[in-house]
Design an enzyme around this catalytic site. Sequence first.
Site, PDB file in Angstrom:
ATOM      1  N   ASP A   1       0.837  -1.211   0.000  1.00 18.50           N
ATOM      2  CA  ASP A   1       0.000   0.000   0.000  1.00 18.50           C
ATOM      3  C   ASP A   1       0.872   1.261   0.000  1.00 18.50           C
ATOM      4  O   ASP A   1       2.086   1.209   0.262  1.00 18.50           O
ATOM      5  CB  ASP A   1      -0.901  -0.047   1.248  1.00 18.50           C
ATOM      6  CG  ASP A   1      -2.237   0.648   1.027  1.00 18.50           C
ATOM      7  OD1 ASP A   1      -2.334   1.467   0.094  1.00 18.50           O
ATOM      8  OD2 ASP A   1      -3.172   0.374   1.798  1.00 18.50           O
TER       9      ASP A   1
ATOM     10  N   ASP B   1     -10.516   2.015  -3.504  1.00 20.16           N
ATOM     11  CA  ASP B   1     -11.022   1.695  -2.167  1.00 20.16           C
ATOM     12  C   ASP B   1     -12.541   1.671  -2.164  1.00 20.16           C
ATOM     13  O   ASP B   1     -13.155   1.356  -1.148  1.00 20.16           O
ATOM     14  CB  ASP B   1     -10.536   2.738  -1.150  1.00 20.16           C
ATOM     15  CG  ASP B   1      -9.152   2.415  -0.648  1.00 20.16           C
ATOM     16  OD1 ASP B   1      -8.633   1.338  -0.990  1.00 20.16           O
ATOM     17  OD2 ASP B   1      -8.586   3.235   0.094  1.00 20.16           O
TER      18      ASP B   1
HETATM   19  C1  DGJ Z   1      -5.947   1.705   1.756  1.00 16.50           C
HETATM   20  C2  DGJ Z   1      -6.276   0.472   0.990  1.00 16.50           C
HETATM   21  O1  DGJ Z   1      -6.666   0.773  -0.301  1.00 16.50           O
HETATM   22  C3  DGJ Z   1      -7.306  -0.326   1.750  1.00 16.50           C
HETATM   23  O2  DGJ Z   1      -7.722  -1.423   0.989  1.00 16.50           O
HETATM   24  C4  DGJ Z   1      -6.667  -0.762   3.025  1.00 16.50           C
HETATM   25  O3  DGJ Z   1      -5.590  -1.606   2.763  1.00 16.50           O
HETATM   26  C5  DGJ Z   1      -6.212   0.452   3.809  1.00 16.50           C
HETATM   27  N1  DGJ Z   1      -5.380   1.321   3.013  1.00 16.50           N
HETATM   28  C6  DGJ Z   1      -5.463   0.040   5.032  1.00 16.50           C
HETATM   29  O4  DGJ Z   1      -4.903   1.098   5.684  1.00 16.50           O
END
Ligand code: DGJ
Length: 736
Positions: free
Chosen positions: A469, A535
Site C-alpha cells: 500500500d 477503495d
Molecule cells: C488503503 C487500501 O486501499 C485499503 O484497501 C486498506 O488496505 C487500507 N489502506 C489500510 O490502511
Amino acid sequence: MSVSLQTQHDAAPGAAQSFAHLRAGGVSLLLDTSGERLPRVLHWGADLGDVGPAEVAELVLASVVPVVSGTPDAPYALTLLPEQSAGWLATPGVTGSRDGAAWSTAFRVTGTTLNGPLTRDDGTPVAHRLVVTAADPDAGLLLTLVVEQYPSGLVRTRSTLTNAADDVFTVAGLDTALPVPAEADEVLDWTGRHLRERSAQRHVFTAGTHLRESRRARSHDGTLLLTAGRSGFGHGSGEVWGVHVGWSGNTRTYAEQEMPSGARVLGGGELLLSGEVRLDAGESYSSPWLYASYGDGLDELSHRVHTYLRSRPQHPTSPRKTLINVWEAVYFDHDLPRLTALADAAAAVGIERYVLDDGWFKGRRDDTAGLGDWYVDKDVWPDGLHPLADHVTGLGMEFGLWFEPEMVNPDSDLAREHPEWILRTGRRLPPSARNQQVLDLANRGAWDHVFGRMDAILTEYPIAFVKWDHNRDLIEAGHQATGRPGVHGQTLAAYQLIDSLRAAHPDVEFESCSGGGGRADLGILERTDRIWASDCIDALERQVIEAGTGMIVPPEMMGSHIGSTHAHTTGRTHELSFRGATAFFGHLGVEWDLTRASEDDLTGLAAWIGAYKEHRGLLHTGKVVRADHPDAALRVHGVVADDRSAGIFAVVQLTTGVFAPPGRVRLPGLDPARTYEVRPLAPGDDIAPWEGTWAPAWWKDGARLSGRTLGVVGLQVPNQFPERSVLLDVRSAPEV
Ligand code: DGJ
C-alpha cells in the site's frame, strides 16, 4: 499476428534517404531516419503494408510542411525528441541547462541500429528495436533514443541523456512526442480522486497544450492514458491513438497542437522538480518509457497493451486465486477468534487466499501510529501471526499480508529513532496526510531497514501474497541530506525494494495499492501481479472505475472485490447478483464480513466463486470488448476468447433507462463467420425482481445466431431494475 520488418534501412547518417519501418500487429511506425537530425515520424497508425524506399522518398517529399508567413524560413521538422533548433516551437524534448547555458539542443545522429525480432533481458519478445545515438557538442550532451515495437503493435520509447561536459547539467525534463494526424480531433483522458478513480473526460483537440501532470507521485487524478481520436471514436470503431507514461513518480502527459501549423502530438515523460536531476560529468538520466498504442476503437488500442503485458514471462498466468481481504470486515479490530472465524467462512465458500490487511504490526491500533514498525504486535498477537497463518493454510488457503513499506507515522519507534529518514524540505515536515510521512528510501539506511524487516517477515511466515500500500501523496518530498527534491530517487528506490524482495521471495505475488487505484501505471505493473483498482467497492462505481482502469490493466491484474450488501464508502445497497457480476470481470476477491452474512448470501457467494473458477481461464486470457451502446443507462461489456470460440458478456443497467425494454444490444468481438449459442450464465441469470419483468423470448432455450448478426443486429435483453446486471454465455455452436 503479423510481424514484419522493413529492412531497407541505411544506418549512415547523412545518407540520401533512410528510413525505419516498424510493423507489427497491424500497426506501422514509419520513421524518417535520413540526415543528421533525430528521427521524424512519417506515420504512426494503421499498417501501411510493405512500403519501399521509393515510396518513402515520395512520402517524405509529400510531408514537407510548406512555409507560411510569420514563421521561420525553413519548414519545421518534428523529431521524436522535439527540438526548437529543428523549428518545433511547442514543447521541446529536452529542458534544462548548464547554469543557464546549453538550454536548447540540436542533436546530430551518430549511429542508428534497427534490430528484431529479439527478446528483452527479461525474456519478453520484441518485434523491433531502434536505437539512435546522437550528440550535441555545443550543449555537451549525448543522447540515446530507443524505440521498441512489440508483436501486438504497442510502441514504447525512452531517452537517456548523458552529460559529456565537465560542469553540471540540470535536467528539467526529457519528453518524447509522437504526432497524430489532423483526424485526431477529440481528446479523451481520465481524471478522478480517491474512491472515484478514472472518470473519463472528452473535449475537442484545441490549440495549445492539454497537460496532465501528477505532482504527487501517484495518480488518482493523473490520467492513466491520454488519447486522441477521430471525433466520436468509441470502443469498437474510430481511429484512436494513446500514450501512457510508465512511471510511478511524478509524470507529465500532454496533447499539444502547435500553431500555426495545427500539427498535433501526444507526448510525455517524468515531471522533474526543480534541481531534482543534476548530472555531473559522465552521468546519465533516463526518462521513463512512454507507451504508445493505436487502435480502430479503444478496445483495439487497449488490447495491444494487454497483449504486451501478457507476453512478459513474469505475467501472472496461474489461475488467479479468489481471495478474501479482511479490511472492510474488521478494519483495525484484529482479534484472533474473529479472524479465524472469517477464515473458516471464507474457506467454506471456496475462497483460495486470505489476506490480513492493515493493523497487525506494533502499535497499529488505528491509522495514527505504528507505520514503519514492521514487527508483529505482541499485545494483539502474543504468538505472532502463526496461529492465524497456520489456521488459514490448514484450511487449504494461501496467506497474504499487508505492508506500507514507503511510509512512516511520526508516532512510531522508527520515526523517533530516525527522524533523518523522513522526506522533507528544509526544517519543516510536509503537511501530514493520513497521519503519516514518507520514508526516504533513497537513504540506504532506511532502505536496508525496510528490506530487512520485510524479508524477515516473509521468511518467518508462509506468505504467498503481499498487498503493497501507499496511502499518501508525496508533498515537499526532499532528501534531508542534500535538500534536493526526492521523488525521482524515491521512485527508483521503491522499485528496487520490490525487485529485491521479489528476487529473495520469487514465489510471492505482489499487489500494488495506493489508497485504491492511486498507482496503477505500467512501471509498477512491470513488477507486480495485481492492482487494487479503488477503495470504493460499490459495484455501481466499480463499473466506471474498472472500465477506465481496464484501458491499461487487463482483467487478471485488476483486483475486484465483492463487498458487503451495504457499500461502506457510498452507503448504497446492492444485491449480490450485481456485486458478483461486477467483480467477475477482474481478479475476483471478497471484502465482507462473512461471519455476519446470511445463509442465502453464503450460498449465492459460493455460486459466484464457483462460476468465476470455471470461467477465469477465458476471462483472463481473452480480449476485453465494450459495446458502444447509445443509451448511457446501459453498459454491455465482455471478454471474448482469443480464438473467438466463446465469450462472456455482462448487460448492466446502471440507472433506469428511458426505454423499456432497452431494445436489442450488440455483442462485439465475435467471429462474424461462426454461429454461436447465447444463453444466460448462472448465477448471473436472475432477472425477475418484480412481476412486471419478463424474460426475452430466447432466454429459456438460448439463441443461435452468427457472430456477424450478434455484432451488427444484436438481441433483446431483459428489462432490469437499475444497478443490476445479467451475464450471457456465448459459445460457438453448430450452424442453424
Ligand atoms: C488503503 C487500501 O486501499 C485499503 O484497501 C486498506 O488496505 C487500507 N489502506 C489500510 O490502511
